[in-house]
Design an enzyme around this catalytic site. Structure first.
Site, PDB file in Angstrom:
ATOM      1  CE1 TYR A   1      -3.213   2.981   0.798  1.00 54.59           C
ATOM      2  CE2 TYR A   1      -1.867   3.343   2.748  1.00 54.59           C
ATOM      3  CZ  TYR A   1      -2.847   3.773   1.880  1.00 54.59           C
ATOM      4  OH  TYR A   1      -3.457   4.985   2.074  1.00 54.59           O
TER       5      TYR A   1
HETATM    6  O1  UGA Z   1      -2.391   7.346   7.732  1.00 52.48           O
HETATM    7  C1  UGA Z   1      -2.144   6.455   6.949  1.00 52.48           C
HETATM    8  O2  UGA Z   1      -1.189   6.526   6.205  1.00 52.48           O
HETATM    9  C2  UGA Z   1      -3.012   5.239   6.898  1.00 52.48           C
HETATM   10  O3  UGA Z   1      -3.861   5.203   8.036  1.00 52.48           O
HETATM   11  C3  UGA Z   1      -4.627   4.045   8.171  1.00 52.48           C
HETATM   12  O4  UGA Z   1      -3.754   2.952   8.419  1.00 52.48           O
HETATM   13  P1  UGA Z   1      -3.402   2.615   9.927  1.00 52.48           P
HETATM   14  O5  UGA Z   1      -2.675   3.740  10.578  1.00 52.48           O
HETATM   15  O6  UGA Z   1      -2.743   1.280   9.908  1.00 52.48           O
HETATM   16  O7  UGA Z   1      -4.848   2.570  10.621  1.00 52.48           O
HETATM   17  P2  UGA Z   1      -5.661   1.378  11.299  1.00 52.48           P
HETATM   18  O8  UGA Z   1      -5.811   0.231  10.392  1.00 52.48           O
HETATM   19  O9  UGA Z   1      -6.889   1.975  11.842  1.00 52.48           O
HETATM   20  O10 UGA Z   1      -4.690   0.933  12.499  1.00 52.48           O
HETATM   21  C4  UGA Z   1      -4.420   1.827  13.559  1.00 52.48           C
HETATM   22  C5  UGA Z   1      -3.560   1.144  14.577  1.00 52.48           C
HETATM   23  O11 UGA Z   1      -4.302   0.087  15.179  1.00 52.48           O
HETATM   24  C6  UGA Z   1      -3.567  -1.131  15.104  1.00 52.48           C
HETATM   25  N1  UGA Z   1      -4.524  -2.240  14.943  1.00 52.48           N
HETATM   26  C7  UGA Z   1      -5.224  -2.383  13.824  1.00 52.48           C
HETATM   27  C8  UGA Z   1      -6.135  -3.384  13.692  1.00 52.48           C
HETATM   28  C9  UGA Z   1      -6.308  -4.295  14.726  1.00 52.48           C
HETATM   29  O12 UGA Z   1      -7.114  -5.259  14.661  1.00 52.48           O
HETATM   30  N2  UGA Z   1      -5.581  -4.135  15.854  1.00 52.48           N
HETATM   31  C10 UGA Z   1      -4.679  -3.122  16.006  1.00 52.48           C
HETATM   32  O13 UGA Z   1      -4.026  -3.004  17.067  1.00 52.48           O
HETATM   33  C11 UGA Z   1      -2.622  -0.981  13.939  1.00 52.48           C
HETATM   34  O14 UGA Z   1      -1.512  -1.807  14.114  1.00 52.48           O
HETATM   35  C12 UGA Z   1      -2.302   0.498  14.010  1.00 52.48           C
HETATM   36  O15 UGA Z   1      -1.252   0.698  14.894  1.00 52.48           O
HETATM   37  C13 UGA Z   1      -5.455   3.781   6.919  1.00 52.48           C
HETATM   38  O16 UGA Z   1      -6.074   2.515   6.981  1.00 52.48           O
HETATM   39  C14 UGA Z   1      -4.649   3.890   5.659  1.00 52.48           C
HETATM   40  O17 UGA Z   1      -5.500   3.799   4.541  1.00 52.48           O
HETATM   41  C15 UGA Z   1      -3.912   5.213   5.697  1.00 52.48           C
HETATM   42  O18 UGA Z   1      -3.203   5.507   4.564  1.00 52.48           O
END
Ligand code: UGA
Length: 439
Positions: free
Chosen positions: A248
């Site tokens: 991504y």
């Molecule tokens: O800012 C960005 O660049 C990105 O932000 C998000 O990606 P992410 O930060 O991974 O957001 P989440 O999927 O909501 O995860 C947030 C946090 O929660 C954690 N998480 C996620 C899912 C889960 O089941 N458990 C968990 O602890 C992840 O590891 C991460 O640290 C978006 O999904 C992306 O499309 C975007 O580009």
């Protein structure tokens, strides 16, 4: 009747041989007769199959051209009406713009389209309503946009004919390009969808923009994930972005390089925005804050990832209203594209900005805030972060955006999640205690 009896029962034993020969002749004759009948039937079946197949291919081809969900005078009238700015005459900020918003039925797309519409700009949306997450949420956002006079075309940014048609009907001043395959971890499940939307779709869109006359200025969504394994904090636009941790992130980084090429060759004005984990009402169900809320309310466990050595993961969670201000600020300050007829006439602006909140919050803290607003305790499974593209933390330096766009985030995670929870409960119809969900 006679033939049948003759064949089955020879009349006299002495004549058996002769009769048998005669019978054989007749059988041979019948055999040939039935073979030719079979041949005719086979021919008939082949002809039927062939005509069915060619009819199918005609249907397929013609559906591309005749049954498309776009085109026609009525459709063009809707597009023009939606694209027309309606700023009050003599208003300080000029005549208003006509913005093509890609991914308009997405989370950020819907909020930006509404904000543009509310201040009097013309907006036309395009969205392919794919099933990455519940399309009924996208349809509900479309209905919301429609109630504010924003028309959303159902179509794909990979459809060059549709894009050319849209630019034919409306001389868009700006494109806000938000259509993308989002999600960091899903890239391991469906890598092709990232190439399709974030690379091929982007190029198709840029081709249409460079061919348009006038060329629009483009503001588009990159991602904080381009910082990848960068560990210098806070992340500045000048930091290295050549170590993506997920496909991504790699496609978003590629998008930054591709848009640079179109800026350089064709004079397209480009602004790339690195969004930092955007959240809020009408958000994306695949994101952690959203799926945690759903699971907590349903009494299901949530999985909380943790970094190496038991270090909590952290994100610079950014509230949607702040992101909208950054997007509109980018559109307002975007210089004009300089090319015409696919030819560059002079240098055009190429900008990249971080849009974050500047105060990272750990994932366990995010969960605590949700528990507070939902008034339900979460069942947590804490596991080590799998090697699936995640990065341990993000933190934005936003001084460039502050200087050039007047960007200033004002909503902290506590306030923002309170607003999200309120929306969530109203949208999904949960009444406390009854667990009466509509999902
Ligand atoms: O800012 C960005 O660049 C990105 O932000 C998000 O990606 P992410 O930060 O991974 O957001 P989440 O999927 O909501 O995860 C947030 C946090 O929660 C954690 N998480 C996620 C899912 C889960 O089941 N458990 C968990 O602890 C992840 O590891 C991460 O640290 C978006 O999904 C992306 O499309 C975007 O580009």
């Amino acid at each position: 009747m006679r033939v049948l009896e003759d064949d089955l029962f020879p009349s006299t034993p002495g004549k058996v041989k002769i009769e048998r020969a005669g019978t054989m002749n007749r059988q041979l004759h019948r055999c040939f007769a039935s073979t030719s009948t079979m041949f005719l039937w086979a021919l008939f079946l082949v002809a039927m199959t062939a005509s069915y197949l060619s009819f199918q291919s005609f249907v397929d081809t013609s559906s591309k051209y005749f049954a498309a969900s776009w085109g026609g005078l009525h459709w063009e009238r809707q597009i023009r009406a939606s694209a027309a700015p309606r700023r009050p005459p003599g208003s300080a900020d000029g005549a208003g713009m006509s913005v093509l918003v890609t991914g308009a039925a997405g989370f950020v797309g819907t909020h930006c389209s509404l904000a543009l519409r509310k201040r009097g700009d013309g907006v036309v949306g395009i969205d392919n309503f794919n099933a990455y997450y519940d399309p009924s949420l996208k349809k509900a956002r479309k209905a919301l946009l429609s109630s504010h006079g924003v028309f959303v075309v159902e179509g794909d940014i990979n459809d060059g004919r549709l894009l050319a048609k849209l630019f034919d009907v409306v001389p868009f001043t700006h494109v806000l390009h938000l259509a993308a395959q989002a999600g960091v971890r899903y890239a391991m499940e469906n890598p092709a969808s990232y190439v399709h939307s974030n690379i091929a779709g982007l190029v198709t869109l840029l081709e249409a923009c460079k061919d348009a006359d006038p060329q629009p200025a483009i503001v588009w969504a990159s991602s904080s994930s381009v910082y990848g394994l960068n560990d210098k904090v806070p992340f500045s636009e000048r930091d290295r972005t050549d170590q993506p941790a997920s496909l991504y992130a790699a496609t978003k980084k590629a998008g930054e390089e591709i848009t640079h090429t179109y800026n350089h060759i064709y004079g397209l004005s480009i602004t790339g925005l690195r969004f930092f984990t955007v959240y809020g009402p009408w958000g994306r169900p695949d994101m952690a804050y959203f799926s945690f809320t759903r699971n907590i309310l349903q009494g299901k466990p949530i999985t909380v990832y943790r970094g190496k050595d038991h270090v909590d993961l952290a994100r610079d969670f950014t509230y949607i209203d702040d992101i909208v201000k950054g997007c509109l600020g980018s559109l307002d300050t975007a210089g004009k594209s300089t090319g015409t007829g696919g030819k560059k006439r002079g240098p055009a602006a190429y900008r990249i900005f971080n849009l974050g909140n500047t105060s990272p919050v750990t994932v366990p803290n995010l969960v605590s805030i949700l528990e507070k607003h939902l008034r339900v305790k979460a069942k947590k499974n804490v596991v080590e972060m799998p090697g699936n593209g995640d990065v341990p933390f993000t933190h934005a330096n936003i001084s460039l955006a502050r200087e050039q766009l007047g960007y200033k985030p004002t909503t902290n995670l506590d306030v923002g999640l309170k607003k999200f929870v309120k929306w969530y409960l109203s949208y999904y119809g949960y009444t406390r205690g009854s667990k009466n969900f509509r999902q």
